[in-house]
Design a protein around this motif. Structure first.
Motif, PDB file in Angstrom:
ATOM      1  N   GLN A   1     -18.097 -33.876 -19.449  1.00 20.80           N
ATOM      2  CA  GLN A   1     -17.569 -32.649 -18.410  1.00 20.80           C
ATOM      3  C   GLN A   1     -18.400 -32.849 -17.374  1.00 20.80           C
ATOM      4  OE1 GLN A   1     -18.313 -28.664 -19.402  1.00 20.80           O
ATOM      5  NE2 GLN A   1     -16.436 -29.459 -20.196  1.00 20.80           N
TER       6      GLN A   1
ATOM      7  N   GLU B   1     -19.793 -30.972 -13.502  1.00 21.90           N
ATOM      8  CA  GLU B   1     -19.682 -29.917 -12.969  1.00 21.90           C
ATOM      9  C   GLU B   1     -19.478 -29.863 -11.354  1.00 21.90           C
ATOM     10  OE1 GLU B   1     -21.890 -25.627 -14.623  1.00 21.90           O
ATOM     11  OE2 GLU B   1     -23.489 -27.035 -13.492  1.00 21.90           O
TER      12      GLU B   1
ATOM     13  N   LYS C   1     -14.640 -31.797  -5.325  1.00 22.94           N
ATOM     14  CA  LYS C   1     -13.521 -31.479  -6.090  1.00 22.94           C
ATOM     15  C   LYS C   1     -12.588 -32.961  -5.073  1.00 22.94           C
ATOM     16  CE  LYS C   1     -10.411 -29.364  -6.067  1.00 22.94           C
ATOM     17  NZ  LYS C   1      -8.986 -28.360  -5.956  1.00 22.94           N
TER      18      LYS C   1
ATOM     19  N   ARG D   1      -7.720 -31.221 -18.141  1.00 21.77           N
ATOM     20  CA  ARG D   1      -8.261 -30.197 -17.888  1.00 21.77           C
ATOM     21  C   ARG D   1      -9.514 -29.849 -16.859  1.00 21.77           C
ATOM     22  NH1 ARG D   1     -13.503 -27.719 -19.051  1.00 21.77           N
ATOM     23  NH2 ARG D   1     -13.189 -26.072 -20.252  1.00 21.77           N
ATOM     24  N   ILE D   2      -9.056 -29.242 -15.724  1.00 19.15           N
ATOM     25  CA  ILE D   2     -10.182 -28.470 -14.612  1.00 19.15           C
ATOM     26  C   ILE D   2     -10.223 -26.848 -14.956  1.00 19.15           C
ATOM     27  CG2 ILE D   2     -10.114 -28.021 -12.220  1.00 19.15           C
ATOM     28  CD1 ILE D   2      -8.256 -30.751 -11.878  1.00 19.15           C
ATOM     29  N   GLU D   3     -10.842 -26.446 -14.609  1.00 16.63           N
ATOM     30  CA  GLU D   3     -11.065 -25.155 -14.996  1.00 16.63           C
ATOM     31  C   GLU D   3     -12.090 -24.491 -14.037  1.00 16.63           C
ATOM     32  OE1 GLU D   3     -11.267 -23.625 -19.204  1.00 16.63           O
ATOM     33  OE2 GLU D   3     -13.615 -22.572 -18.192  1.00 16.63           O
ATOM     34  N   GLN D   4     -11.712 -23.330 -13.564  1.00 23.74           N
ATOM     35  CA  GLN D   4     -12.808 -22.977 -12.056  1.00 23.74           C
ATOM     36  C   GLN D   4     -13.263 -21.852 -12.231  1.00 23.74           C
ATOM     37  OE1 GLN D   4     -10.912 -21.714  -8.534  1.00 23.74           O
ATOM     38  NE2 GLN D   4     -12.804 -21.442  -7.526  1.00 23.74           N
ATOM     39  N   HIS D   5     -14.617 -21.075 -12.097  1.00 18.68           N
ATOM     40  CA  HIS D   5     -15.280 -20.206 -12.371  1.00 18.68           C
ATOM     41  C   HIS D   5     -16.342 -19.800 -11.734  1.00 18.68           C
ATOM     42  CE1 HIS D   5     -18.576 -21.432 -14.249  1.00 18.68           C
ATOM     43  NE2 HIS D   5     -17.647 -22.247 -14.912  1.00 18.68           N
TER      44      HIS D   5
ATOM     45  N   TYR E   1     -16.044 -25.733 -10.479  1.00 20.82           N
ATOM     46  CA  TYR E   1     -15.414 -26.542 -11.014  1.00 20.82           C
ATOM     47  C   TYR E   1     -15.517 -27.281 -12.324  1.00 20.82           C
ATOM     48  CZ  TYR E   1     -12.122 -25.500  -7.043  1.00 20.82           C
ATOM     49  OH  TYR E   1     -11.258 -25.316  -5.786  1.00 20.82           O
ATOM     50  N   GLU E   2     -15.404 -26.828 -13.388  1.00 20.49           N
ATOM     51  CA  GLU E   2     -15.643 -27.599 -14.540  1.00 20.49           C
ATOM     52  C   GLU E   2     -13.951 -28.623 -14.734  1.00 20.49           C
ATOM     53  OE1 GLU E   2     -18.289 -24.671 -17.846  1.00 20.49           O
ATOM     54  OE2 GLU E   2     -16.289 -25.663 -18.268  1.00 20.49           O
ATOM     55  N   VAL E   3     -14.799 -30.206 -14.833  1.00 22.54           N
ATOM     56  CA  VAL E   3     -13.471 -31.579 -15.123  1.00 22.54           C
ATOM     57  C   VAL E   3     -14.244 -32.141 -16.133  1.00 22.54           C
ATOM     58  CG1 VAL E   3     -12.600 -33.135 -13.480  1.00 22.54           C
ATOM     59  CG2 VAL E   3     -13.448 -30.439 -12.029  1.00 22.54           C
ATOM     60  N   ASP E   4     -12.974 -32.634 -16.557  1.00 26.33           N
ATOM     61  CA  ASP E   4     -13.092 -33.770 -17.805  1.00 26.33           C
ATOM     62  C   ASP E   4     -12.870 -34.895 -17.164  1.00 26.33           C
ATOM     63  OD1 ASP E   4     -13.867 -31.389 -19.096  1.00 26.33           O
ATOM     64  OD2 ASP E   4     -12.457 -31.773 -20.922  1.00 26.33           O
TER      65      ASP E   4
END
Ligand SMILES: [Zn+2]
Length: 799
Positions: A55, A57, A64, A77-81, A85-88
């Protein structure tokens, strides 16, 4: 794993070469590029590297985009907060090193190549197992074919083991006839922790089938007659036998008041035992989490228990109203005043961490302080006033002091000369029905003593110990504060989990704190987390409540039978109660001990059924791991393995069959009292059933007999020898002609829920053996410790 698969998992640094082709240095001219990433195509191919899924960061959009541009192998899987970004991604170590130069960090390794390989290998072996099992016709063993009728309907229940059951593609179908109509249904496959146990089926039937046929999709077939589970006529209640002495759920105070009253009324038959290890007490420190749950929060806990002064402590953070003021703590009685520091414009500057430190330095006689759940406390606190509280809601007549747990001892001779039986309840606080079972049982034994000869027989010849509530602190908490409380009240969490927000998550599971097959020994089904509901505690026997049970068993070696009373689900179980991570259980009872457990259970389950027709299901009767799950460090295992006590676990509260929905319905921990009352009545029947088992055992002076079949003779080829006993009994044997002793091998079960093993004899052998029943009677009064030769002996000559 195939070679092809393996290759897929190796990626060469050619990827990096392609990256340089994209020319990222034009985007980030100032970046230094790792040398590995600038290999020229004409150089020899670099070594292959392992890849991992990690994962990442990714700090910003630019980084990105760079990731995408570099051709890094991303998963979906990509998640943003908060702009991060959190990217696998699937990457090599070299790629990871390069990513770091763009400010991209590896947060977590989700799976390494090694782990992936292991999973692929697991899959492959499952495929091979399936292929090998499906290659030939399976054999079917019918373990149970039962019918039973409870208060609502008649059911057919089957347990069938297929030799190919280890693979999920094996399907079994049962066929039977109801009133001349053929019916069929597919059995469910029961697997626990990766191990195939058996296939089973439970269906309501309109008429009892005489036989059932099982067919496997692999060709195996078996038929069996259908017999009645608990097939005895209900007993007609004696008109003068009195029951029903509980009319509401009882808190610990009431339970022990009732016990004391009984001791006063029946001084010749009852005494109350004060157990030596007092509990922590239904009490808490007074606490407050001041300023929310972020980095500006301060958690303050009183030094004194809430009821001993902690609840009077208050803390005020105030703006001193002047510029350049230092942080200052003043203690006035139970009031703590914190003057926050200010800057030159009069703005408050004290952070949570600074306030924590000032409180620990200057108010340490009253409180300790921490930041919230281990955060750095960098936020600036706000003026506020807070009163500390232990939060306990029970009225003042519920004592906050350490509790003396008591046992009710019933018997005409309470000097250890009579066999002992132990029933103990409410290890788990929220199981409100369970103490009622013990109180009802005590009342029945005492109030029927004078006129009922059966009862008198039990009380005169046995030493009966009843512990109505092992966990009174938790019980008080469950009644007054948090009804789902399972554990005791002792908080073993450190400062990062001890804020009042966790107040319902502290405590030790008293049925996981014992010393046999424990979490600490590597067994499954208990947690090392202080906030888990199955928390095993900081060490074996760390809790006074658990040590009380150990003390009771140590002090009274005459105890031979025990019942650990829990709720709910209608289970009836015995050891082994735990297995390790490879699903290796604690040692199974011998075939003879297992047979005794079943026979004694049959008596108790019939007594339970007598009350209102409740049938404890065959699928919920048996050793714990066969019917429920692993429970590392449970108390019944301690009693069985350490003390040699036949130890059962009841789960009162059998599911109720709903005729309308045609489904079983769970009753829960705290059913409406009308239902709880019925459960107490029927399981008191069961506990008295156990007391009868103990009585029967105490009067059993008849040694068992045993017989090997086939016996003496000449045989061609290997022979399977079965040793049968006249009653449930353990058979000790030798195959080398020596004298059998208690150290010799014992006849075991041939498998989970199967029958006793047979001995495979393939060369000329003398089998010497003897049997011992559950009461300790030895066949022919043979003395395994002496020199006599009065054991059994057969010689099989194999040609
Ligand atoms: Zn329980």
């Amino acid at each position: 794993m195939t070679k092809k698969n393996k290759l897929k998992w190796k990626r060469s640094l050619m990827v990096m070469t392609a990256i340089t082709g994209l020319g990222f240095s034009t985007f980030y001219p100032g970046l230094s590029i790792p040398t590995a990433a600038v290999e020229q195509p004409d150089q020899p191919l670099p070594a292959e590297e392992s890849v991992s899924i990690v994962q990442l960061e990714v700090p910003n959009d630019q980084a990105k985009d760079k990731l995408l541009e570099l051709g890094i192998d991303l998963t979906h899987r990509i998640e943003q907060h908060d702009g991060i970004y959190e990217v696998d991604a699937v990457v090599t170590p070299t790629e990871i090193a390069m990513l770091k130069t763009f400010g991209i960090n590896v947060k977590d390794t989700l799976i390494t190549e090694n782990e992936w390989n292991t999973r692929a290998a697991e899959r492959q072996s499952a495929v091979q197992l399936q292929a090998s099992l499906a290659a030939s016709e399976d054999t079917l063993k019918v373990l149970r074919a039962d019918h039973f009728t409870n208060q609502s309907a008649t059911f057919l229940y089957l347990e069938v083991k297929s030799s190919a059951g280890a693979t999920a593609s094996t399907a079994l179908k049962a066929t039977w006839t109801e009133d001349g109509v053929e019916k069929s249904a597919t059995l469910s496959r029961f697997v626990d922790y990766g191990e195939y146990i058996y296939h089973y089926l439970m269906v309501p039937v309109t008429a009892i089938p005489t036989s059932v046929k099982i067919d496997s999709n692999l060709g195996g077939t078996a038929t069996s007659s259908v017999t009645e589970w608990l097939g005895k006529e209900p007993k007609h209640p004696k008109t003068d036998y009195v029951t029903d002495f509980v009319d509401h759920y009882m808190a610990p105070n009431e339970l022990y008041e009732r016990a004391e009253k009984l001791a006063k009324e029946f001084p010749k038959l009852v005494e109350i035992i004060d157990m030596p290890n007092k509990t922590n007490g239904y009490r808490r420190l007074a606490q407050a989490t001041i300023g929310g749950t972020t980095n500006l929060a301060v958690v303050v806990s009183s030094k004194a228990w809430g009821h001993e002064g902690g609840n009077d402590v208050s803390v005020e953070f105030q703006n001193p109203g002047k510029n350049n003021s230092p942080l200052k703590v003043t203690v006035d009685g139970k009031k703590i005043l914190v003057d926050l520091a200010t800057d030159s414009s009069g703005k408050v500057t004290s952070t949570a961490a600074q306030v924590v430190s000032a409180l620990n330095t200057n108010a340490s006689q009253l409180v300790t302080a921490t930041t919230y759940r281990g955060n750095a406390g960098t936020g600036v606190v706000a003026p506020i006033t807070a009163k500390l509280t232990d939060g306990l809601k029970a009225p003042a007549d519920v004592s906050r002091d350490p509790f003396t747990v008591k046992a009710i001892r019933i018997g005409k001779h309470r000097d250890g000369s009579k066999p002992g039986v132990l029933g103990y309840a409410q290890e788990h606080a929220r199981e409100w029905v369970t103490p009622l079972v013990t109180i009802e049982t005590a009342e029945r034994l005492l109030r029927n003593y004078a006129h009922d000869s059966e009862t008198r027989k039990l009380v005169d010849n046995l030493d009966i110990f009843l512990v109505p509530s092992v966990n009174p602190d938790g019980a008080n908490y469950s009644f007054n504060d948090y009804n789902m409380q399972r554990r005791n009240m002792t908080n073993h969490c450190g400062p990062t989990a001890s804020d009042p927000g966790n107040r319902n998550a502290w405590g030790v599971d008293l049925n996981r704190n014992h010393s046999v097959g424990s979490l600490f020994d590597g067994y499954i089904g208990a947690s090392a987390s202080c906030t888990s509901d199955t928390y095993a505690g900081p060490a074996e026997n760390s809790e006074p409540e658990a040590r009380n049970l150990v003390w009771l068993a140590d002090k009274n070696p005459n105890i031979k039978f025990a019942m650990n009373i829990h709720s709910y689900g209608g289970y009836f179980m015995w050891s082994p109660g735990a297995y390790d991570s490879k699903r290796v259980t604690l040692p199974r009872p011998t075939a003879g001990q297992e047979a005794f457990y079943w026979a004694a259970s049959d008596l108790m389950l019939n007594d339970i059924q007598d009350h209102r027709g409740t049938v404890i299901l065959p699928s919920r009767t048996g050793p714990i791991p066969d019917v429920l799950y692993s429970a590392a460090g449970n108390s019944a295992d301690y009693l069985w393995y350490e003390k040699g006590i036949y130890a059962w676990n009841f789960e009162v509260g059998a599911d109720l069959w709903n005729k309308d929905t045609k489904r079983w319905q769970a009753v829960g921990f705290q059913p409406a009292f009308a239902e709880g009352h019925e459960e107490a009545m029927e399981f008191s029947n069961g506990l008295i059933g156990l007391i009868k088992v103990a009585y029967n055992s105490s009067k059993d002076h008849q040694p068992p007999s045993s017989k090997a079949t086939p016996g003496n003779g000449k045989y061609t080829g290997p022979v399977e020898v079965k040793i049968e006993t006249s009653e449930p009994a353990t058979v000790y044997y030798t195959l080398d002609g020596s004298r059998p002793t208690f150290q010799s091998k014992k006849i075991q079960l041939s498998g989970t829920r199967e029958f006793e093993e047979t001995l495979k004899i393939d060369k000329t052998t003398t089998i010497n053996y003897f049997a011992v029943d559950a009461a300790g009677n030895i066949e022919k009064n043979y003395n395994p410790l002496g020199n006599g030769k009065n054991y059994n002996s057969v010689t099989l000559t194999i040609k």
